[in-house]
Design an enzyme around this catalytic site. Structure first.
Site, PDB file in Angstrom:
ATOM      1  N   LYS A 215      36.768  35.006  43.586  1.00 49.07           N
ATOM      2  CA  LYS A 215      35.905  36.195  43.681  1.00 49.07           C
ATOM      3  C   LYS A 215      36.597  37.425  43.096  1.00 49.07           C
ATOM      4  CE  LYS A 215      38.051  38.382  47.268  1.00 49.07           C
ATOM      5  NZ  LYS A 215      38.367  39.830  47.442  1.00 49.07           N
ATOM      6  N   ASN A 280      39.843  45.285  42.275  1.00 48.95           N
ATOM      7  CA  ASN A 280      39.407  44.416  41.183  1.00 48.95           C
ATOM      8  C   ASN A 280      38.233  45.034  40.438  1.00 48.95           C
ATOM      9  OD1 ASN A 280      41.125  41.934  41.834  1.00 48.95           O
ATOM     10  ND2 ASN A 280      40.092  42.280  43.776  1.00 48.95           N
TER      11      ASN A 280
END
Length: 380
Positions: A215, A280
């Site tokens: 993810k 991220n």
């Protein structure tokens, strides 16, 4: 195993919590989990490298360095001494960056009583070996059950006792299946449960770990396209197809696809791909805006797990022959010098496929190869 409704309260009542939990790592997530365990009524010790940070936590119940202005529950005891942190521990949570897991486990080994369970709260795959972090920890701590805690969790929200749910995963033995309330996963879950923190129990450690590792890479992809000026359609497509990549890799390694639709997969993916609070996502946005990697985060040396995971995830996928085109695109941009817009245009121009894999349809894209780099510029 499904527990009949009438029996669920008795299961909760009979499941024995761990009384003393050691948290290894004094960053934002480690501190948040220490707060979770303390609110659940556990004795909590925390190990951190920074002596000043430990003193501040002990004296003021604050971690201003990583969780500013958030009051922690009283009674968390922080120390820089690994032996002291682990001396009385019934259970351990390791909350350090993924790249440090092997080294941290080696440091823990001389101080940990046999049989004490260890839950990994980092997400990733070991670079170079392609081993899941639980396999790394099990190799270094062979006399201890090893599992993982994962889910859609921003540290500051968890520390503030906002409602949060996670998955606690440990492999189930034959005895665990006969008496699931006595399993390590169940005991860990009960040990952390409070009004605001809700754990779910899983025996699919592989599925949970793959969800947590992949993810982060998909979130960078979402950030890249957001930063490049594209909007919700694009992000939703990347999330959905990214989840399929997570399922495919998990299944290839022996995990279950359904696990990836749960908290540690779809839940964490949705959270990480939806907010710049995620490092991220934030890195991807800056790169999508044309900022050079060394200038991202205003030039600060910020560790971004997905940047590291993009290497280990693709090494593993290539080794076992799993196609992961979104992760491949991120790897090309981050580590192979590929142009961002061209790389993602190429991703959109891949052969047309069926979503149900059982259909087994593959059709060349009508515009290939001339579609590469042909994204329409997004509206200002």
């Amino acid at each position: 195993m499904t527990i009949p409704l009438d029996d669920r309260q008795s299961v909760i009542d009979e499941t024995r919590p761990y009384h003393t939990i050691a948290v290894i790592g004094g960053g934002a997530w480690g501190t948040a989990l220490a707060a979770v365990a303390k609110r659940a009524g556990r004795n909590v010790t925390m190990w951190a490298r920074d002596a000043d940070l430990c003193t501040t936590i002990n004296d003021t119940a604050l971690n201003e360095k990583y969780l500013p202005n958030i009051a922690l529950p009283e009674g968390i005891r922080a120390t820089t001494d690994m032996g002291e942190a682990l001396a009385d521990a019934d259970a351990v949570m390791i909350v350090t960056p993924s790249r440090t897991i092997r080294r941290i486990c080696r440091a823990m080994a001389p101080h940990l009583k046999d049989g004490v369970p260890v839950a990994l709260c980092a997400k990733g795959i070991e670079t170079g070996t392609g081993r899941l972090l639980a396999d790394v920890a099990a190799e270094e701590l062979p006399r201890h059950p090893v599992g993982a805690i994962s889910g859609p969790t921003f540290a500051h929200e968890t520390a503030m006792a906002y409602p949060t749910a996670v998955t606690v995963a440990f492999p189930f033995s034959h005895e665990d299946r006969i008496s699931p309330r006595d399993s390590t996963a169940a005991r860990f879950a009960v040990s952390l449960t409070s009004e605001a923190f809700r754990p779910y129990i899983s025996d699919d450690l592989i599925g949970v770990e793959i969800g947590g590792a992949v993810k982060n890479v998909i979130a960078i992809a979402c950030g890249m396209m957001t930063g490049a000026g594209f909007a919700e359609n694009t992000r939703a497509a990347l999330i959905a197809r990214g989840m399929d990549e997570m399922k495919t890799l998990a299944e290839a390694l022996g995990g279950r696809r359904e696990t990836v639709t749960g908290l540690s997969g779809a839940g964490d993916l949705t959270l990480t791909c939806s907010s710049q609070t995620s490092r991220n996502m934030s890195l991807g946005i800056q790169l999508g805006q044309g900022i050079e990697r060394e200038d991202c985060f205003e030039g600060r040396p910020v560790v971004v797990e997905g940047e590291i995971n993009s290497v280990s995830v693709m090494d593993l996928a290539r080794r076992i022959g799993v196609s992961m085109p979104i992760c491949e695109a991120v790897h090309r941009v981050l580590h192979e010098g590929a142009g961002l817009r061209e790389t993602f245009a190429d991703l959109w121009a891949q052969p047309i496929m069926a979503e149900p894999k059982a259909l087994e349809i593959t059709i060349d894209h009508p515009l290939q190869p001339n579609s590469v780099g042909r994204f329409k510029e997004p509206a200002a």
